[in-house]
Scaffold this motif. Structure first.
Motif, short mmCIF file in Angstrom:
data_model
loop_
_atom_site.label_atom_id
_atom_site.label_comp_id
_atom_site.label_asym_id
_atom_site.label_seq_id
_atom_site.Cartn_x
_atom_site.Cartn_y
_atom_site.Cartn_z
N ILE A 38 28.32 57.25 42.46
CA ILE A 38 27.84 56.03 41.82
C ILE A 38 29.05 55.19 41.46
O ILE A 38 29.98 55.67 40.82
CB ILE A 38 27.02 56.34 40.57
N LEU A 39 29.03 53.96 41.92
CA LEU A 39 30.12 53.04 41.63
C LEU A 39 29.69 52.18 40.45
O LEU A 39 28.73 51.44 40.54
CB LEU A 39 30.37 52.19 42.88
N ARG A 40 30.41 52.34 39.34
CA ARG A 40 30.01 51.60 38.13
C ARG A 40 30.90 50.39 37.86
O ARG A 40 30.55 49.48 37.15
CB ARG A 40 30.07 52.52 36.90
N GLY A 41 32.11 50.45 38.41
CA GLY A 41 33.00 49.31 38.21
C GLY A 41 33.94 49.23 39.39
O GLY A 41 34.15 50.21 40.09
N MET A 42 34.46 48.04 39.63
CA MET A 42 35.43 47.91 40.73
C MET A 42 36.47 46.88 40.35
O MET A 42 36.32 46.15 39.38
CB MET A 42 34.71 47.56 42.01
N PRO A 43 37.58 46.86 41.11
CA PRO A 43 38.66 45.96 40.73
C PRO A 43 38.13 44.54 40.56
O PRO A 43 37.24 44.10 41.28
CB PRO A 43 39.61 46.03 41.92
N ARG A 44 38.73 43.86 39.62
CA ARG A 44 38.33 42.47 39.42
C ARG A 44 38.55 41.69 40.71
O ARG A 44 39.28 42.12 41.59
CB ARG A 44 39.18 41.85 38.31
N PHE A 45 38.03 40.58 40.83
CA PHE A 45 38.14 39.64 41.97
C PHE A 45 37.30 40.05 43.15
O PHE A 45 37.16 39.30 44.09
CB PHE A 45 39.57 39.48 42.51
N LEU A 46 36.80 41.28 43.18
CA LEU A 46 36.05 41.67 44.37
C LEU A 46 34.57 41.54 44.08
O LEU A 46 34.12 41.87 43.00
CB LEU A 46 36.35 43.12 44.74
N LYS A 90 41.88 41.28 50.12
CA LYS A 90 40.48 40.98 49.85
C LYS A 90 40.34 39.92 48.77
O LYS A 90 39.42 39.11 48.77
CB LYS A 90 39.74 42.25 49.42
N GLY A 91 41.26 39.94 47.82
CA GLY A 91 41.14 39.02 46.69
C GLY A 91 41.63 37.62 47.00
O GLY A 91 41.31 36.67 46.29
N ALA A 92 42.43 37.49 48.05
CA ALA A 92 43.07 36.19 48.30
C ALA A 92 42.09 35.19 48.91
O ALA A 92 41.16 35.57 49.61
CB ALA A 92 44.26 36.39 49.22
N ILE A 93 42.38 33.91 48.63
CA ILE A 93 41.57 32.87 49.26
C ILE A 93 41.72 32.99 50.77
O ILE A 93 42.75 33.43 51.27
CB ILE A 93 42.03 31.45 48.84
N LYS A 94 40.69 32.57 51.46
CA LYS A 94 40.71 32.72 52.91
C LYS A 94 40.90 31.36 53.57
O LYS A 94 40.82 30.33 52.92
CB LYS A 94 39.38 33.31 53.38
N GLU A 95 41.10 31.44 54.85
CA GLU A 95 41.08 30.21 55.63
C GLU A 95 39.66 29.66 55.53
O GLU A 95 38.70 30.43 55.51
CB GLU A 95 41.40 30.58 57.09
N GLY A 96 39.54 28.36 55.43
CA GLY A 96 38.20 27.79 55.31
C GLY A 96 37.90 27.34 53.90
O GLY A 96 36.88 26.73 53.63
N GLN A 97 38.80 27.66 52.99
CA GLN A 97 38.60 27.28 51.59
C GLN A 97 39.29 25.94 51.34
O GLN A 97 40.51 25.83 51.50
CB GLN A 97 39.22 28.35 50.69
N TYR A 98 38.51 24.94 50.98
CA TYR A 98 39.13 23.65 50.67
C TYR A 98 39.83 23.71 49.32
O TYR A 98 39.30 24.28 48.37
CB TYR A 98 38.08 22.55 50.65
N LEU A 99 41.00 23.14 49.23
CA LEU A 99 41.76 23.13 47.98
C LEU A 99 42.06 21.69 47.61
O LEU A 99 42.35 20.88 48.49
CB LEU A 99 43.09 23.88 48.16
N ASP A 100 42.03 21.41 46.32
CA ASP A 100 42.49 20.09 45.95
C ASP A 100 43.99 20.14 45.72
O ASP A 100 44.59 21.22 45.72
CB ASP A 100 41.70 19.53 44.75
N LYS A 101 44.59 18.99 45.50
CA LYS A 101 46.04 18.95 45.42
C LYS A 101 46.57 19.80 44.27
O LYS A 101 47.58 20.48 44.40
CB LYS A 101 46.53 17.50 45.27
N ALA A 102 45.89 19.73 43.15
CA ALA A 102 46.36 20.50 42.00
C ALA A 102 46.34 22.00 42.31
O ALA A 102 47.24 22.74 41.93
CB ALA A 102 45.50 20.20 40.79
N GLU A 103 45.32 22.41 42.99
CA GLU A 103 45.22 23.82 43.35
C GLU A 103 46.35 24.23 44.29
O GLU A 103 46.96 25.28 44.15
CB GLU A 103 43.85 24.10 43.98
#
Ligand code: ADP
Ligand code: MG
Length: 612
Positions: free
Chosen positions: A513-521, A559-572
């Protein structure tokens, strides 16, 4: 006096045991194969301490009479062939008549067996190859063989065995394969009190796949059935959306015998090559039926490889069958998001298709703005993500983020000492290309930054410093099934995985039983990652803790990183690059791929043939 002498049978058997009996798993392979050869419908296996202390195999096959019982444990005693010619027509798994003799030479054996037609059975005790007793027995129909204290008289061999969990994992792999190649036989497998495998024995392979790999995977596999002349292929293949970290889920059976074959393995890998990400492998369970006469099974001590009469032909049939299966129209229907019948969504902008985890992961970086930016530069009014306008933040050149100055061939123009580090060229974000690359200009040229690689590097550094690793509790705990050998490793590494945020509990058998997992996933990424890691552990490639930690960090950051296909604004984009500049090595991602590419002014001039 002659120097050469014939070895006594016991010594000869001990030598033979070196080839056949390597470890508990090889004993179990031989015993189970004998049960299958005896036509068993149901096979029961129990091991203690990874098979080192005890192995019990009980079957309901046709059994042996008293004479056969005594012969069975002698070398070159077999009921399966009579002459060398028979070797070319083998339909049984065993045929050399040396397994039981070899096993008995290095252990304590207690065997009992009864043929259906006999009123009584026979019981036999052997120790280190010497028969201690035989007597009639009221045992039930079939055969039961108990092996105790393997290698008790060969301490050097015993010393080389692994710990119980690793030996159990090797045994589980053998049992899984035999179960997969014999769906009509009911397998029950216990390690101590733990039930590790139970197959229904109803002849339905998908049910066995479910018992071995879990229902979730079994439901998604594609069935393959193919017949060409005298070659028949059946089994299951994963659709391209399912892929694993190792090749351990690609298994071949020739006429019910598990074999390793690098040519066939390569064929499968090639078919999937363009369909799944690099370094990932499909699941393939393939039963190949051919005429026994067209394959030589007597070419390997443990009978793990075979020699085909026409290897190219077999290979071409398998290639055609697998390609055919993967190009079937139903192959990819189960994963296509429900988009209605008009197909209109196809034309919606990319942003519609972002998976939620990208946003979650990204928020983490963006949130740093509120921590970083005001402290570093209170003059920049950086809005919170929710308030951030989609485009054109004020981005004065002096306040723009920086990249470290060790970019290859970059002649750094040190305009000022940025807070992100000394000697960093000031950059101004030009824009984002194809929602995957950040374009930025500096005094000395144009920089192209891979946004996924950059974020991966940031997360990797952060995680390796031990910060930010934590877990989030799942609102609905997930049950995750593993194969028995994987479960064994999972039990061994459960505390380490916990440190990385996987909060797991053993549920019984091979379920957790998986009760918790690393953040961001998100849940499915987390479950996939856990499965990958466990598979890597089980494959034996990552065994020490350091390797495992590195792998976990790599996987978590990827797995946690932004992927290709993610629009970013300039500040980001600005924050991403500023954080990248602070990492240990901003030029390449933890996998070693470049993150930053620079086109210098001179490069551009050269390209436009404007060289002065
Ligand atoms: P092989 O399997 O190559 O013949 P083994 O040493 O494994 O050699 O077994 C010797 C013989 O003992 C077999 O040929 C078979 O006749 C008999 N035997 C072994 N195990 C069983 C079993 N579980 N049920 C019935 N017969 C068995
Ligand atoms: Mg045998």
């Amino acid at each position: 006096m002659s120097r050469i002498r014939l070895l006594d049978p016991l010594t000869a058997n001990q030598i033979a045991a070196g080839e056949v009996v390597e470890r508990p798993a090889s004993v179990i392979k031989e015993l189970l194969e004998n049960s299958l050869d005896a036509g068993a419908q149901s096979v029961y296996l129990k091991i203690e301490n990874g098979g080192k202390d005890k192995i019990i195999v009980t079957d309901d096959g046709f059994g042996m009479n008293a004479d056969d019982m005594c012969l069975a444990f002698q070398r070159h005693a077999t009921s399966k062939i009579t002459t060398a010619e028979d070797l070319s027509q083998i339909t049984t798994l065993g045929f050399r008549g040396e397994a039981l003799a070899s096993i008995a030479a290095v252990s304590r054996v207690h065997a009992s067996s009864r043929q259906r037609e006999d009123a009584a059975g026979t019981e036999l005790k052997i120790e280190a190859g010497s028969v201690l007793s035989t007597k009639p027995s009221g045992c039930s129909e079939g055969t039961s063989i108990e092996i105790s204290d393997l290698f008790f008289n060969a301490p050097a061999r015993r010393k080389f065995l692994f710990n119980a969990s690793r030996e159990t994992a090797a045994i589980s792999e053998i049992v899984n394969r035999l179960a997969l190649s014999h769906p009509s036989v009911r397998f029950t497998y216990y390690s101590g009190p733990r039930l590790l495998l139970q197959t229904p024995g109803k002849g339905r392979l998908r049910e066995v796949v479910a018992s071995v790999y879990g229902l979730d995977l079994a439901e998604k596999l594609l069935e393959i059935n193919y017949l060409k002349h005298d070659v028949e292929l059946s089994g299951f293949l994963s659709p391209p959306q399912i892929h694993k970290a190792t090749t351990s889920n690609i298994v071949f059976f020739i006429n019910g015998r598990y074999i390793k074959d690098s040519i066939l393995l390569n064929t499968i890998k090639e078919v999937y090559n363009s369909k799944i990400p690099g370094g990932r492998f499909p699941v393939a369970i393939l039963n190949i039926s051919i005429k026994p006469g067209s394959v030589d099974v007597n070419v390997h001590p443990q009978k793990l490889t075979v020699k085909f009469d026409r290897p190219e032909y077999i290979n071409s049939v398998i290639l055609a069958a697998v390609e055919d299966c993967l190009s079937r129209p139903d192959t990819d229907t189960w994963f296509i998001p429900q988009i209605g019948n008009d197909g209109a969504k196809q034309f919606l902008p990319n942003v519609e298709y972002h998976e939620p985890q990208h946003q979650v992961a990204w928020r983490e970086v963006v949130q740093e703005r509120s921590m970083d930016a005001p402290v570093e530069d209170p003059s920049i009014d950086v809005p919170k993500p929710e308030e951030a306008p989609a485009n054109d933040l004020p981005m004065p050149l002096e306040e723009s983020p920086a990249i470290k100055n060790d970019i290859p061939a970059a002649k750094t123009t040190n305009i000022n000492a940025s807070r992100s580090g000394a000697g960093i060229p000031i950059m101004r974000i030009v824009g984002q290309f194809k929602a995957g690359y950040i374009l930025a200009e500096a005094e000395d040229g144009l920089y192209i930054i891979d946004q996924h690689g950059a974020h991966e590097r940031i997360l990797y550094d952060k995680y390796s410093q031990g910060t930010q690793l934590g877990h989030s509790q799942l609102t609905v705990p997930q049950t995750v099934d593993f194969s028995a050998d994987e479960a064994e490793y999972l039990v061994e590494y459960i505390f380490l995985l916990q440190e990385f945020g996987f909060i797991l509990e053993h549920f019984g058998g091979n379920s957790f039983i998986l009760r918790g997992m690393p953040r961001f996933l998100n849940t499915s990424d987390g479950v996939n990652l856990l499965q990958d890691i466990v598979q890597l552990l089980a494959s034996g490639t990552k065994v020490n803790q350091q390797d495992l930690e590195k792998e976990l960090l790599l996987q978590l950051s990827c797995k946690g990183a932004i992927k290709e296909g993610q629009y970013l604004d300039k500040a980001e984009m600005e924050i991403l690059i500023r954080q990248l500049a602070k990492t240990s090595y901003p030029l390449s991602c933890p996998h070693g791929r470049p993150i930053v590419i620079k086109l210098s002014i001179a490069d551009l001039k050269k390209l436009f043939l404007r060289q002065e």
